[in-house]
Motif scaffolding. Structure first.
Motif, PDB file in Angstrom:
ATOM      1  N   UNK A   2       1.001  -1.277  -0.260  1.00  0.00           N
ATOM      2  CA  UNK A   2      -0.347   0.063  -0.266  1.00  0.00           C
ATOM      3  C   UNK A   2       1.007   0.979  -0.167  1.00  0.00           C
ATOM      4  N   UNK A   3       2.245   0.956   1.210  1.00  0.00           N
ATOM      5  CA  UNK A   3       2.918   2.601   0.525  1.00  0.00           C
ATOM      6  C   UNK A   3       3.400   2.576   0.000  1.00  0.00           C
ATOM      7  N   UNK A   4       3.797   2.006  -1.258  1.00  0.00           N
ATOM      8  CA  UNK A   4       5.016   1.561  -1.614  1.00  0.00           C
ATOM      9  C   UNK A   4       4.198   2.181  -3.563  1.00  0.00           C
ATOM     10  N   UNK A   5       2.525   2.186  -3.330  1.00  0.00           N
ATOM     11  CA  UNK A   5       1.841   2.304  -4.716  1.00  0.00           C
ATOM     12  C   UNK A   5       1.454   3.503  -4.310  1.00  0.00           C
ATOM     13  N   UNK A   6       0.654   4.104  -3.247  1.00  0.00           N
ATOM     14  CA  UNK A   6      -0.014   5.027  -2.800  1.00  0.00           C
ATOM     15  C   UNK A   6       1.418   6.156  -2.920  1.00  0.00           C
ATOM     16  N   UNK A   7       2.785   5.940  -2.856  1.00  0.00           N
ATOM     17  CA  UNK A   7       3.928   7.399  -2.897  1.00  0.00           C
ATOM     18  C   UNK A   7       3.946   6.677  -4.305  1.00  0.00           C
ATOM     19  N   UNK A   8       3.980   5.812  -5.383  1.00  0.00           N
ATOM     20  CA  UNK A   8       4.214   5.563  -6.483  1.00  0.00           C
ATOM     21  C   UNK A   8       2.884   6.939  -7.586  1.00  0.00           C
ATOM     22  N   UNK A   9       1.368   6.467  -7.034  1.00  0.00           N
ATOM     23  CA  UNK A   9       0.850   6.979  -7.613  1.00  0.00           C
ATOM     24  C   UNK A   9       0.621   8.651  -7.338  1.00  0.00           C
ATOM     25  N   UNK A  10       1.121   9.469  -6.176  1.00  0.00           N
ATOM     26  CA  UNK A  10       1.057  11.212  -5.990  1.00  0.00           C
ATOM     27  C   UNK A  10       2.757  10.787  -6.746  1.00  0.00           C
ATOM     28  N   UNK A  11       4.112   9.992  -7.070  1.00  0.00           N
ATOM     29  CA  UNK A  11       4.828  10.514  -7.864  1.00  0.00           C
ATOM     30  C   UNK A  11       4.737  10.977  -9.701  1.00  0.00           C
ATOM     31  N   UNK A  12       3.451  10.210 -10.192  1.00  0.00           N
ATOM     32  CA  UNK A  12       3.647   9.932 -11.710  1.00  0.00           C
ATOM     33  C   UNK A  12       2.157  10.598 -11.842  1.00  0.00           C
TER      34      UNK A  12
END
Length: 444
Positions: A314-324
């Motif tokens: 969850x942490x990895x995906x949400x951080x990735x979504x925000x940066x993208x």
């Protein structure tokens, strides 16, 4: 027997690694390759091809457990591997009709392949080894993200337009790699029971009466497997897990087809854009491998491992979504670099793009390894129908996602992913709690 099972897991992982080295590389660059075609008569779409694949995949999962029961898991995987190779080689000379026919065929083959894989994995595991075997298989499988994508990066890193010769060379090499993976699957050894394909052949030899009895028995098996799958889908645990599985299907679409296309359509990456697509796939693979190795091989306490892995995902995906969201132009999924009208909030950076790729792969690995693990724990005696249900739900969501990827801007796609990430995590934790309580009662 134990050594045979361990050998089977490694061979299974290596075979799938080679097959999906070809297929995942193909999916990652498919839309970009199609945009570069000089053949004006070609009117196909990479997104449409992938939508067809996962649409047929989803429908085929309703019958895949029956096919695996009749043909046997080993032979099912071998035949499906041949179809995968045919799909890859079709891109050496793309034609609209062949693209969509191959997409339909591989959709059916994928359902059979993954149901057979799940069945074979459970056949070679028990409650003490399911975590290790799942992690081992997943880590080997995700090595497929490295090699083909690294080739794409090295060959296309300074290429603005992909030539016919570049495309032909790549897809011929990938098709040979896919066939090599199928050859590895031929070396698998049966453990719990003999391959049913031999039993089918034997029905041709006895009398006509006995042959009819065998056919009737086979039909009964098909009907039984199909009913088991429908029953499992309606169970409380599977209905809860379906929310998490839907999210895994949406993520499959995003990291395997959409994100690479977005990178290629970002004009700020300039000459490195096409090569960056391949390097992005490599970093997705590194994230997948790290997740599979870390949670499949290092942690053996089931409850700690599953909950910790999901939280990390969850942490990895949400951080990735925000940066993208901040870095990639909003219309990148649906427009080329030349026709893009959106400006990103932050200046696009190749380094940050690769960090996002790693985060997507790491998070995806966390979710998928835990889904495999918990399904194997909940349904050890009904592995075929259980994994058929899993792949049916996942492929339906992937097909829907590839369908809307043609039309929705990036921000809306990321919003959908975020919503399902949240509810999928809650659903998984509920099932995990139910399973833990049931285990405590058995121990008591």
């Amino acid at each position: 027997m134990g050594d045979c099972r361990v050998r089977n897991i490694y061979l299974l992982g290596v075979g799938f690694m080679l097959i999906f080295t070809a297929f995942t590389t193909c999916g990652n660059i498919e839309q970009t390759v199609i945009r570069s075609l000089t053949n004006t008569s070609f009117s196909g779409s990479g997104y449409d091809s992938l939508a067809i694949i996962y649409g047929v995949f989803s429908a085929s999962n309703l019958v895949a457990p029956s096919v695996v029961t009749v043909v046997g898991p080993k032979m099912s995987m071998i035949l499906s591997g041949v179809v995968y190779s045919g799909y890859v080689i079709s891109f050496s000379k793309p034609m609209t009709w062949s693209l969509y026919i191959a997409s339909t065929l591989i959709g059916f083959a994928a359902a059979v392949l993954w149901t057979a894989q799940g069945t074979f994995l459970i056949m070679n595991s028990d409650s003490a080894t399911i975590n290790r075997n799942t992690g081992t298989f997943w880590a080997l499988l995700q090595c497929s993200m490295l090699f083909g994508n690294l080739y794409v990066y090295l060959q296309w890193r300074e290429v603005m337009t992909i030539s016919d010769n570049d495309r032909w060379t790549l897809f011929i090499v990938l098709s040979v790699i896919s066939l090599a993976g199928t050859a590895v699957l031929v070396t698998l050894k049966d453990t719990k029971h003999a391959d049913n394909s031999r039993q089918i052949f034997d029905t041709l030899l006895p009398s006509q009466t006995l042959f009819k009895e065998k056919v009737a028995s086979t039909l009964d098996q098909i009907i039984t497997e199909f009913r088991s799958m429908l029953r499992l889908i309606r169970t409380k645990n599977m209905m809860l897990l379906s929310v998490t599985i839907v999210y895994s299907g949406l993520m499959l679409t995003f990291y395997s087809g959409v994100y690479g296309t977005c990178i290629g359509a970002t004009r700020e990456f300039k000459m490195v854009a096409k090569g960056l697509i391949g390097l992005s796939g490599v970093f997705i693979g590194i994230g997948e491998i790290l997740g599979g190795g870390m949670f499949g091989l290092l942690f053996f306490n089931n409850q700690f491992r599953r909950t910790s892995a999901i939280l990390l995902g969850v942490i990895a995906h949400l951080l990735g979504f925000y940066l993208i969201f901040l870095m990639i132009p909003g219309d990148a999924p649906i427009a080329s670099a030349d026709s893009s009208h959106y400006k990103p909030y932050l200046s696009p950076s190749p380094v940050v793009a690769l960090v996002c790729s790693f985060l997507l792969g790491l998070g995806d690995s966390c979710f998928n390894t835990q889904l495999y693990s918990i399904i194997g724990i909940l349904y050890p005696e009904e592995s075929g129908p259980a994994f058929g249900s899993f792949k049916f739900i996942q492929s339906v969501s992937a097909a829907v996602a590839f369908g809307y990827s043609n039309y929705l801007v990036l921000s809306l796609q990321l919003l959908i992913l975020t919503i399902f990430c949240f509810f999928g995590t809650i659903s998984f934790f509920i099932v995990e709690k139910i399973e833990a309580n049931a285990s405590d009662l058995q121990d008591f």
